[in-house]
Enzyme design. Structure first.
Site, PDB file in Angstrom:
ATOM      1  N   LYS A  71       0.857  -1.196   0.000  1.00 13.45           N
ATOM      2  CA  LYS A  71       0.000   0.000   0.000  1.00 13.45           C
ATOM      3  C   LYS A  71       0.880   1.228   0.000  1.00 13.45           C
ATOM      4  O   LYS A  71       1.822   1.311   0.780  1.00 13.45           O
ATOM      5  CB  LYS A  71      -0.868  -0.011   1.281  1.00 13.45           C
ATOM      6  CG  LYS A  71      -1.861   1.120   1.350  1.00 13.45           C
ATOM      7  CD  LYS A  71      -3.168   0.741   0.698  1.00 13.45           C
ATOM      8  CE  LYS A  71      -4.114   1.898   0.523  1.00 13.45           C
ATOM      9  NZ  LYS A  71      -3.876   2.772  -0.640  1.00 13.45           N
ATOM     10  N   LYS A  84       4.918   2.341   8.567  1.00 10.14           N
ATOM     11  CA  LYS A  84       3.694   3.074   8.917  1.00 10.14           C
ATOM     12  C   LYS A  84       2.488   2.136   9.054  1.00 10.14           C
ATOM     13  O   LYS A  84       1.713   2.237   9.999  1.00 10.14           O
ATOM     14  CB  LYS A  84       3.418   4.109   7.815  1.00 10.14           C
ATOM     15  CG  LYS A  84       2.431   5.177   8.189  1.00 10.14           C
ATOM     16  CD  LYS A  84       2.151   6.101   7.013  1.00 10.14           C
ATOM     17  CE  LYS A  84       3.404   6.761   6.484  1.00 10.14           C
ATOM     18  NZ  LYS A  84       3.130   7.620   5.315  1.00 10.14           N
ATOM     19  N   LYS A 144       5.068   2.074  -2.917  1.00 12.53           N
ATOM     20  CA  LYS A 144       5.028   3.485  -3.337  1.00 12.53           C
ATOM     21  C   LYS A 144       5.296   3.544  -4.831  1.00 12.53           C
ATOM     22  O   LYS A 144       5.936   2.645  -5.389  1.00 12.53           O
ATOM     23  CB  LYS A 144       6.117   4.292  -2.617  1.00 12.53           C
ATOM     24  CG  LYS A 144       5.838   5.774  -2.575  1.00 12.53           C
ATOM     25  CD  LYS A 144       4.855   6.129  -1.476  1.00 12.53           C
ATOM     26  CE  LYS A 144       4.507   7.599  -1.452  1.00 12.53           C
ATOM     27  NZ  LYS A 144       3.747   7.947  -0.242  1.00 12.53           N
ATOM     28  N   THR A 179      -5.194  12.919   6.069  1.00 22.35           N
ATOM     29  CA  THR A 179      -3.791  13.043   6.488  1.00 22.35           C
ATOM     30  C   THR A 179      -3.644  14.241   7.423  1.00 22.35           C
ATOM     31  O   THR A 179      -3.020  14.141   8.487  1.00 22.35           O
ATOM     32  CB  THR A 179      -2.874  13.180   5.253  1.00 22.35           C
ATOM     33  OG1 THR A 179      -3.135  12.069   4.400  1.00 22.35           O
ATOM     34  CG2 THR A 179      -1.417  13.203   5.634  1.00 22.35           C
ATOM     35  N   ASN A 235      -2.540  19.226   0.097  1.00 23.81           N
ATOM     36  CA  ASN A 235      -3.600  18.464   0.759  1.00 23.81           C
ATOM     37  C   ASN A 235      -3.315  18.292   2.253  1.00 23.81           C
ATOM     38  O   ASN A 235      -4.131  18.648   3.101  1.00 23.81           O
ATOM     39  CB  ASN A 235      -3.749  17.094   0.061  1.00 23.81           C
ATOM     40  CG  ASN A 235      -4.691  16.183   0.813  1.00 23.81           C
ATOM     41  OD1 ASN A 235      -4.367  15.695   1.893  1.00 23.81           O
ATOM     42  ND2 ASN A 235      -5.878  15.980   0.287  1.00 23.81           N
ATOM     43  N   SER A 262      -7.525   5.413   3.886  1.00 24.05           N
ATOM     44  CA  SER A 262      -7.444   4.631   2.640  1.00 24.05           C
ATOM     45  C   SER A 262      -7.847   3.180   2.928  1.00 24.05           C
ATOM     46  O   SER A 262      -8.540   2.540   2.139  1.00 24.05           O
ATOM     47  CB  SER A 262      -6.018   4.640   2.085  1.00 24.05           C
ATOM     48  OG  SER A 262      -5.842   5.733   1.218  1.00 24.05           O
TER      49      SER A 262
HETATM   50  P1  NAD Z   1       0.382  18.131  -2.363  1.00 26.04           P
HETATM   51  O1  NAD Z   1       0.851  17.929  -3.737  1.00 26.04           O
HETATM   52  O2  NAD Z   1      -1.073  18.244  -2.123  1.00 26.04           O
HETATM   53  O3  NAD Z   1       1.076  19.410  -1.730  1.00 26.04           O
HETATM   54  C1  NAD Z   1       2.458  19.592  -1.670  1.00 26.04           C
HETATM   55  C2  NAD Z   1       2.693  20.991  -1.149  1.00 26.04           C
HETATM   56  O4  NAD Z   1       4.079  21.150  -0.871  1.00 26.04           O
HETATM   57  C3  NAD Z   1       2.314  22.101  -2.140  1.00 26.04           C
HETATM   58  O5  NAD Z   1       1.691  23.153  -1.431  1.00 26.04           O
HETATM   59  C4  NAD Z   1       3.671  22.565  -2.661  1.00 26.04           C
HETATM   60  O6  NAD Z   1       3.614  23.898  -3.129  1.00 26.04           O
HETATM   61  C5  NAD Z   1       4.496  22.409  -1.416  1.00 26.04           C
HETATM   62  N1  NAD Z   1       5.934  22.378  -1.614  1.00 26.04           N
HETATM   63  C6  NAD Z   1       6.661  21.683  -2.522  1.00 26.04           C
HETATM   64  N2  NAD Z   1       7.970  21.962  -2.357  1.00 26.04           N
HETATM   65  C7  NAD Z   1       8.059  22.839  -1.318  1.00 26.04           C
HETATM   66  C8  NAD Z   1       9.131  23.505  -0.658  1.00 26.04           C
HETATM   67  N3  NAD Z   1      10.386  23.305  -1.022  1.00 26.04           N
HETATM   68  N4  NAD Z   1       8.828  24.335   0.372  1.00 26.04           N
HETATM   69  C9  NAD Z   1       7.573  24.545   0.766  1.00 26.04           C
HETATM   70  N5  NAD Z   1       6.517  23.934   0.175  1.00 26.04           N
HETATM   71  C10 NAD Z   1       6.761  23.100  -0.842  1.00 26.04           C
HETATM   72  O7  NAD Z   1       1.026  16.928  -1.515  1.00 26.04           O
HETATM   73  P2  NAD Z   1       0.507  16.310  -0.143  1.00 26.04           P
HETATM   74  O8  NAD Z   1      -0.356  15.174  -0.480  1.00 26.04           O
HETATM   75  O9  NAD Z   1       0.027  17.395   0.740  1.00 26.04           O
HETATM   76  O10 NAD Z   1       1.862  15.708   0.426  1.00 26.04           O
HETATM   77  C11 NAD Z   1       2.766  16.470   1.226  1.00 26.04           C
HETATM   78  C12 NAD Z   1       3.611  15.512   2.055  1.00 26.04           C
HETATM   79  O11 NAD Z   1       2.745  14.712   2.848  1.00 26.04           O
HETATM   80  C13 NAD Z   1       4.449  14.527   1.232  1.00 26.04           C
HETATM   81  O12 NAD Z   1       5.651  14.278   1.897  1.00 26.04           O
HETATM   82  C14 NAD Z   1       3.604  13.280   1.214  1.00 26.04           C
HETATM   83  O13 NAD Z   1       4.364  12.106   0.993  1.00 26.04           O
HETATM   84  C15 NAD Z   1       3.028  13.337   2.617  1.00 26.04           C
HETATM   85  N6  NAD Z   1       1.815  12.532   2.775  1.00 26.04           N
HETATM   86  C16 NAD Z   1       0.695  12.791   2.050  1.00 26.04           C
HETATM   87  C17 NAD Z   1      -0.415  11.983   2.229  1.00 26.04           C
HETATM   88  C18 NAD Z   1      -1.718  12.225   1.491  1.00 26.04           C
HETATM   89  O14 NAD Z   1      -2.689  11.528   1.777  1.00 26.04           O
HETATM   90  N7  NAD Z   1      -1.807  13.175   0.601  1.00 26.04           N
HETATM   91  C19 NAD Z   1      -0.382  10.921   3.134  1.00 26.04           C
HETATM   92  C20 NAD Z   1       0.765  10.711   3.877  1.00 26.04           C
HETATM   93  C21 NAD Z   1       1.862  11.526   3.678  1.00 26.04           C
END
Ligand code: NAD
Length: 430
Positions: A67, A91, A103, A187, A218, A355
């Site tokens: 997953k 996790k 992944k 999240t 997100n 999920s």
């Molecule tokens: P997303 O694409 O929705 O958002 C990413 C955000 O990070 C955007 O606002 C982007 O502008 C910003 N960003 C990128 N580079 C940056 C930088 N150098 N400085 C500041 N901001 C920056 O992605 P997401 O889903 O919110 O994921 C963010 C993190 O959370 C990732 O590490 C992801 O692996 C982790 N995560 C996400 C989920 C999920 O369900 N979406 C679950 C677990 C972990």
């Protein structure tokens, strides 16, 4: 660029040793089960064909089907995907989910694609992976720069190939296409809940907690919104283009409205940045991380905090919403300094937990109410947080991360031994 996967493996080996996990298990968990690397073709709007490097790693399936999310980003590599899949393995074990870790990702800047190109890329990815993934083999989900719409295209492509409806092949879908209520916010909500558990243990009032948030996607936005609505003072927010600051506190709803108002009609991505807002002072990425705050929330990408900038970090608490935002070296330095870190393997597990709920609903063909999803998420996180907290407080010189890894690795060790270890077979022969 330093290898994220080597860093993740080193951390695994160190934490495995400190929790007396068998070296054979650590050795087997130091390598992925399988990684598929492909070049996927996409027909561009101008009639040309472009190829993108794409990956799917199935790291471990000891606890169940693999997953993990799919990332669309220019820095995606096999190394990064494998590190993220290793963390997913830990996790899922921390959250007691019947899943292994996986992944995927595509090395692409999706902001440069039109919506039609984005759809063709998403479908091409699923065509390449269709034999590799499946509802009982490996279940993808959204990650950086992928979203519910992309999950819907991928589900549809998988079903076209297999000539049958298989909603459980992917999670994070739109609710009208088999998604779960509460998945979009999960999240951020999970990260908020574990921060609340910490706050109540430490006996602090939300108004006394100044917060800086790196990443307003997100995960970062949903966490920011809940903190803001519950009285925390958000003083800094950043996205990929820059950061904003206000000592008196930012209004998260206004920042979101401003960012959304700039979303271009043709794209799934916002054209503007929080730092273009004229209401707040603009600061640099480095300044945001170094703000004098009680809580820092890295919610963007790996290695936001490394040995190079760790000395600037003033936050007392860090909730790791991103995966791997602190390098192993920086982590040790922060631990010695007394910074309390809620580790990624718990802090962002709300996403994979909901999920899992979505997958269960798809398999049962029976959707749950939002209140049920939220309550079950809270119950699961509370159990994991309390176990981690108790373990840390009963052990000497242990971080919350070590405690979370200890729980996950012990669980994996138990299941692997039940599945048949070398010792087991030699006992049978004797
Ligand atoms: P997303 O694409 O929705 O958002 C990413 C955000 O990070 C955007 O606002 C982007 O502008 C910003 N960003 C990128 N580079 C940056 C930088 N150098 N400085 C500041 N901001 C920056 O992605 P997401 O889903 O919110 O994921 C963010 C993190 O959370 C990732 O590490 C992801 O692996 C982790 N995560 C996400 C989920 C999920 O369900 N979406 C679950 C677990 C972990």
């Amino acid at each position: 660029m330093p290898s994220v996967f080597s860093d993740a493996r080193q951390r695994l080996q160190k934490l495995g040793k400190s929790s007396a996990i068998s070296p054979q298990l650590i050795d087997s968990l130091s390598r992925p089960k399988a990684t598929l690397c492909v070049s996927i073709p996409v027909l561009m709007d101008d009639g040309s064909a472009q190829y993108f490097e794409a990956y799917r790693c199935q790291y471990s399936s000891h606890l169940g089907p693999c997953k993990g999310g799919i990332r669309f980003h220019p820095n995606v590599s096999q190394d990064e995907v494998q590190a993220l899949a290793l963390w997913m393995t830990i996790k899922c074990a921390v959250a007691d989910l019947p899943y292994g870790g996986g992944k995927g990702g595509v090395c692409v800047n999706p902001k440069k694609l039109s919506r039609m190109e984005l759809e063709r890329l998403s479908r091409s990815y699923m065509r390449a992976m269709a034999d590799f993934v499946g509802p009982d083999k490996d279940i993808p989900a959204p990650d950086v720069y992928t979203n519910a719409r992309i999950m819907a295209w991928m589900r549809d492509e998988f079903e076209v190939i297999n000539r049958q409806k298989q909603p459980a092949v992917i999670t994070g879908k739109p609710v009208d296409m088999g998604g779960s209520l509460g998945r979009e916010e999960a999240t951020g909500r999970g990260a908020f809940l574990v921060t609340e558990f910490l706050r109540s243990k430490e006996g602090k009032a939300p108004e006394d907690i100044r917060v800086a948030i790196q990443g307003f996607g997100n995960a970062g936005y949903n966490m920011a919104k809940l903190l803001f609505d519950n009285g925390y003072k958000i003083v800094g927010i950043s996205d990929s283009k820059g950061a904003i600051f206000d000592e008196a506190g930012l209004n998260v709803d206004d920042v979101k409205l401003f960012k959304e108002s700039q979303r271009s009609f043709n794209s799934d991505y916002c054209a503007s940045s929080v730092c273009e807002s004229e209401t707040y002072k603009s600061i640099s990425h480095e300044e945001l991380l170094a703000l004098d705050v009680e809580l820092l929330v890295p919610a963007a990408l790996e290695n936001a905090i490394t040995k190079d900038n760790v000395k600037d970090i003033k936050a007392k608490w860090i909730t790791e919403v991103a995966n791997g935002p602190i390098s192993a070296e920086a982590d040790e330095i922060l631990f010695k300094k007394g910074t309390v870190i809620i580790p990624d393997v718990l802090a962002n597990s709300g996403g994979v937990i909901v999920s899992y709920f979505e997958w269960v609903q798809n398999k049962a063909g029976y959707p749950w109410k939002l209140d049920d999803v939220r309550q079950r998420l809270q119950d699961k996180l509370k159990t994991s947080f309390d176990e981690m907290w108790q373990y840390q407080h009963q052990s000497e010189n242990t971080s919350l991360r070590s405690a979370a890894y200890a729980k996950a690795l012990k669980k994996l060790e138990k299941v692997i031994s039940l599945q048949g270890t070398k010792e087991y077979f030699s006992n049978v022969e004797n």
